[in-house]
Design an enzyme around this catalytic site. Structure first.
Site, PDB file in Angstrom:
ATOM      1  N   LYS A 140       0.836  -1.209   0.000  1.00 40.08           N
ATOM      2  CA  LYS A 140       0.000   0.000   0.000  1.00 40.08           C
ATOM      3  C   LYS A 140       0.870   1.257   0.000  1.00 40.08           C
ATOM      4  O   LYS A 140       0.515   2.275  -0.623  1.00 40.08           O
ATOM      5  CB  LYS A 140      -0.922  -0.006   1.219  1.00 40.08           C
ATOM      6  CG  LYS A 140      -1.789   1.244   1.382  1.00 40.08           C
ATOM      7  CD  LYS A 140      -2.653   1.511   0.150  1.00 40.08           C
ATOM      8  CE  LYS A 140      -3.787   2.483   0.422  1.00 40.08           C
ATOM      9  NZ  LYS A 140      -3.455   3.721   1.079  1.00 40.08           N
ATOM     10  N   GLU A 166       0.702   6.690  -6.828  1.00 35.00           N
ATOM     11  CA  GLU A 166      -0.408   7.654  -6.904  1.00 35.00           C
ATOM     12  C   GLU A 166       0.114   9.090  -6.928  1.00 35.00           C
ATOM     13  O   GLU A 166      -0.384   9.930  -7.681  1.00 35.00           O
ATOM     14  CB  GLU A 166      -1.314   7.431  -5.695  1.00 35.00           C
ATOM     15  CG  GLU A 166      -2.503   8.353  -5.576  1.00 35.00           C
ATOM     16  CD  GLU A 166      -3.246   8.070  -4.282  1.00 35.00           C
ATOM     17  OE1 GLU A 166      -3.132   8.880  -3.332  1.00 35.00           O
ATOM     18  OE2 GLU A 166      -3.924   7.023  -4.199  1.00 35.00           O
TER      19      GLU A 166
END
Length: 302
Positions: A173, A180
């Site tokens: 993550k 991102e």
């Protein structure tokens, strides 16, 4: 299946609601009673304290933490230490640093509890779209949590997966969020270039809408960008201040530790830091240096 949800902020509350709709019994706790009341109105059971939450769950219990990374997680684990029983499973679904997760898993194991880390993505849209979940921990613990993961995911067999040993979920993550950062920066820079080309009078919202279909750069992030440009084409009233959750920093640090070049993610992180400078000393000093060696004009504050 039943479980306790600790932390009912926007994402945690929506996860609780999705679980209730999926047929699970959920006991929710947050420090603010009004937040607990919101999920109770959707069908969850409410707890007035961590002790009350634990009392309402039959052992072996599953406690899912959806709280900010850092000290809040450690403080909550300390409180749970005296409340839980051996065999109870603690799940950290927040954005914890994976090295902290490794430390906490070892600590909790010494208490006789089980530990899973679930890197969770999906934000406020997860209630309707489902959540992407990256799970770290022992096989048996993941299987125990499977009914919950299948309910929260976009589908029982998609959008979630067992990454590996404990800590791997939060590690993946972390990298996800670093990527991102780079994607967001690329979109922002590209649209800024088009916005500056005034002689074409480009409609940025239209461009985002066109790119959403068939384009190589189409993505959910582009869909959200299109939404933003439709609502506010000139971004009027928006301060150029971009926050970071810390995971971009951790990704950059990990890349350096592993001797892996990650220039795009690194520059994207630096751009976020630069966005928060109300008094950019760096640029003012650059202007003075240029003046000193070349006599170039320095613009003065009015």
């Amino acid at each position: 299946m039943e479980l306790g949800m600790v932390g009912l902020g926007k994402m945690g509350g929506n996860m609780t609601i999705r679980l209730v709709r999926g047929g699970h019994r959920v006991v929710g706790y947050a420090r603010t009673k009004a937040v607990v009341d919101e999920v109770v109105a959707q069908g969850a059971a409410g707890a007035s304290s961590l002790a009350d939450l634990v009392r309402q769950l039959a052992p072996p219990r599953v406690i899912w933490l959806m709280i900010p990374s850092g000290a809040p997680v450690d403080q909550t684990l300390d409180q749970l230490h005296g409340l839980l029983a051996p065999g109870d499973l603690i799940v950290d679904g927040g954005n914890s640093y994976y090295r902290d997760t490794l430390r906490r898993a070892a600590l909790v194991s010494g208490w006789g509890f089980r530990y899973l880390d679930v890197g969770t993505s999906g934000g406020v849209w997860g209630l309707t779209e489902g959540y992407s979940m990256m799970v770290g921990g022992a096989d048996a613990d993941v299987e125990r949590l499977r009914p919950v993961l299948e309910t929260l995911a976009p589908g029982p067999n998609r959008g979630w997966g067992h990454m590996g040993a404990v800590g791997s979920g939060h590690f993946v993550k972390m990298v996800h969020n670093g990527i991102e950062y780079g994607m967001m920066q690329a979109y922002a820079e590209g649209f800024a270039v088009m916005q500056a080309k005034s002689d074409f009078q480009l409609d940025l919202h239209q461009i985002a809408e066109v790119w959403r279909y068939g384009s190589v750069v189409r993505s959910w992030l582009l869909e959200l960008t299109e939404d933003a440009l439709r609502e506010n084409p000139t971004l009027t009233g928006i301060e150029p201040w971009v926050a970071d959750s810390g995971e971009g920093r951790w990704t950059v640090q990990e890349a350096m530790d592993l001797n892996i070049p990650a220039p795009v993610i690194t520059l994207a992180l630096q751009a976020r830091l630069r966005s928060r400078e109300s008094d950019p000393f760096t640029e003012r000093l650059l202007a003075m240096m240029r003046n000193k060696f070349g006599g170039h004009e320095v613009k003065r504050e009015s």
